[in-house]
Design a protein around this motif. Structure first.
Motif, PDB file in Angstrom:
ATOM      1  N   VAL A 183      -8.931  10.528   8.267  1.00 44.02           N
ATOM      2  CA  VAL A 183     -10.115   9.712   8.533  1.00 44.02           C
ATOM      3  C   VAL A 183     -10.522   9.045   7.221  1.00 44.02           C
ATOM      4  CG1 VAL A 183     -12.511   9.704   9.304  1.00 44.02           C
ATOM      5  CG2 VAL A 183     -10.894  11.327  10.313  1.00 44.02           C
ATOM      6  N   PHE A 184     -10.585   7.730   7.216  1.00 48.18           N
ATOM      7  CA  PHE A 184     -11.092   6.990   6.059  1.00 48.18           C
ATOM      8  C   PHE A 184     -12.432   6.386   6.470  1.00 48.18           C
ATOM      9  CE2 PHE A 184      -7.505   6.482   2.981  1.00 48.18           C
ATOM     10  CZ  PHE A 184      -6.501   7.101   3.706  1.00 48.18           C
ATOM     11  N   GLY A 237      -2.601   3.527   4.964  1.00 48.43           N
ATOM     12  CA  GLY A 237      -2.876   2.808   6.205  1.00 48.43           C
ATOM     13  C   GLY A 237      -3.635   3.669   7.202  1.00 48.43           C
ATOM     14  N   GLY A 238      -4.245   4.765   6.706  1.00 50.33           N
ATOM     15  CA  GLY A 238      -5.070   5.599   7.583  1.00 50.33           C
ATOM     16  C   GLY A 238      -4.259   6.561   8.440  1.00 50.33           C
ATOM     17  N   SER A 241       2.612  -7.463   2.675  1.00 48.32           N
ATOM     18  CA  SER A 241       1.277  -7.124   3.178  1.00 48.32           C
ATOM     19  C   SER A 241       1.332  -6.996   4.695  1.00 48.32           C
ATOM     20  CB  SER A 241       0.274  -8.188   2.751  1.00 48.32           C
ATOM     21  OG  SER A 241       0.756  -9.455   3.115  1.00 48.32           O
ATOM     22  N   GLY A 242       0.207  -6.576   5.249  1.00 50.76           N
ATOM     23  CA  GLY A 242       0.121  -6.343   6.690  1.00 50.76           C
ATOM     24  C   GLY A 242      -0.878  -5.238   6.913  1.00 50.76           C
ATOM     25  N   PRO A 243      -1.561  -5.253   8.067  1.00 51.39           N
ATOM     26  CA  PRO A 243      -2.594  -4.254   8.309  1.00 51.39           C
ATOM     27  C   PRO A 243      -2.024  -2.838   8.387  1.00 51.39           C
ATOM     28  CG  PRO A 243      -2.161  -5.555  10.303  1.00 51.39           C
ATOM     29  CD  PRO A 243      -1.393  -6.195   9.187  1.00 51.39           C
ATOM     30  N   ASP A 265       0.810  -1.220   0.000  1.00 51.83           N
ATOM     31  CA  ASP A 265       0.000   0.000   0.000  1.00 51.83           C
ATOM     32  C   ASP A 265       0.845   1.273   0.000  1.00 51.83           C
ATOM     33  OD1 ASP A 265      -2.603  -0.888  -0.182  1.00 51.83           O
ATOM     34  OD2 ASP A 265      -2.788  -1.250   1.975  1.00 51.83           O
ATOM     35  N   SER A 266       2.131   1.147  -0.227  1.00 54.18           N
ATOM     36  CA  SER A 266       2.984   2.316  -0.007  1.00 54.18           C
ATOM     37  C   SER A 266       2.834   3.372  -1.102  1.00 54.18           C
ATOM     38  CB  SER A 266       4.443   1.899   0.159  1.00 54.18           C
ATOM     39  OG  SER A 266       4.873   1.214  -0.993  1.00 54.18           O
TER      40      SER A 266
END
Ligand SMILES: *Cc1c(COP(=O)(O)O)cnc(C)c1O
Length: 350
Positions: free
Chosen positions: A289-290, A148-149, A111-113, A88-89
């Motif tokens: 905020v997502f 990642g929010g 991956s990873g949360p 997600d970077s």
């Protein structure tokens, strides 16, 4: 005032901030030289200041965060090398494929949360040294993590990732576009994060409110290479002191207030989370905020257009997901207004 006549509440990004009158005065008064010839005193002052903040020997001022990351990637790699980074970077999603185009590298996505990964993930991604394989060369960590929010990395995990990287002779780069937010949140100094990295980039044009500018910090040797690639990529500029003055002003005046943005994001998430049909997608760690829209709603893009028509600007980041970012130019009362307006739009939409 009717919503339509009010200036829009712009939560699309923390990049939308406008230079304040005081910042503009600092820019107008800046002493300048020719930074390509290396004698712009204000740029030199900014580079020394940011190197000191990051606890590094040297810094190179660049126009954008993208150029900061890409000069660092180019400085640490050869074509055919592999860069280990979260799937997600920012370097994968929002930098136009530049690692492939400018450095000729592949990216091994982890991956990873919340954009975070573990040292063990790096360990299993590192390729053995062999003439068959790409050479694992660099690990990139993003702190805070945008997709990642706005999540903040755990310092112990960073240290563990570094341990794996060092054991395999990999370089470490920190995409610290929002390192300021991570430090404001945790109280951990930027230099304490930066200690685990060969290079660290940071942005002055996001939470800090400067109109442009980023920097890469590292050893003199690494920064000499960054400086060369800045020129190659077209990012060497002349009387850049006018921009550096804005960045210095931002460091002096806008750094200490970032936790206000974090409090606003919490407030916004509480308000939006209470609106039927909206759900907060990721824990609010810093200034972002997502939120996700229920299936009965229009798609995120269409809903954000409805918000825009009511004077609230937010960006859709996925078919049912919208992002709102708090910053210098949004007050607490505007956050409350935004919650009210989104609530109205949601009532009409669902
Ligand atoms: C914004 C951002 C950048 C750089 O963006 P520019 O728009 O090129 O200044 C790099 N990394 C992250 C995580 C970002 O959010």
């Amino acid at each position: 005032m009717p919503d339509a006549l009010r200036p829009p509440i712009d939560l699309r990004s923390d990049t939308v901030t406008k230079p304040t009158p005081e910042m503009r005065r600092a820019m107008a008064a800046a002493e300048v030289g020719d930074d390509v010839l290396g004698d712009d005193p204000t740029v030199i002052r900014l580079q020394e200041r940011v190197a000191e903040i990051m606890g590094k020997e040297a810094a190179c001022f660049v126009p954008s965060g993208t150029m900061a990351n890409q000069c660092a990637i180019r400085a640490h790699t050869e074509p055919g090398d592999e860069v280990i980074a979260h799937a997600d970077s920012h370097i994968i999603h929002y930098e136009t494929g530049a690692p492939a185009a400018l450095s000729g590298v592949m990216i091994r996505p982890l991956s990873g949360p919340l954009g975070l990964f573990k040292a063990a993930d790096v360990e299993s991604a590192v390729r053995p040294v062999s003439s068959h394989f790409a050479k694992s060369a660099l690990v990139v960590v993003e702190n805070t993590h945008n997709r990642g929010g706005g999540a903040v990395w755990d310092l112990g995990e960073i240290a563990a990732v570094e341990g794996v990287a060092r054991r395999h002779n990999l370089k470490m780069h920190l995409d610290g576009a929002r390192i300021w937010n991570a430090s404001a949140k945790t109280g951990i100094a930027p230099a304490t994060y930066a200690r685990h990295f060969d290079t660290v980039s940071c942005c002055f044009s996001k939470g800090l409110g400067a109109p442009a500018g980023s920097a890469v910090c590292g050893t003199r040797g690494h920064i000499a290479r960054v400086h060369r690639f800045r020129k190659m990529f077209g990012g060497a500029m002349r009387q850049t002191g006018v921009l550096a003055a804005a960045c210095l002003y931002a460091l002096d005046h806008h750094l200490d207030r970032l936790n206000e943005d974090h409090a606003h994001a919490q407030r916004l998430a509480e308000g939006l989370g209470a609106i039927p049909g909206l759900s907060i997608a990721m824990p609010v760690a810093t200034n972002m905020v997502f939120f996700d829209l229920a299936e009965t709603f229009p798609a995120a893009q269409a809903f954000s257009e409805q918000l825009e028509a009511r004077g609230v600007r937010m960006l859709s980041t996925a078919p049912r997901r919208i992002r709102a970012v708090c910053h210098l130019d949004v007050s607490r009362s505007q956050i409350d207004e935004a919650i009210r307006i989104v609530g109205e739009a949601a009532r009409m939409a669902r």
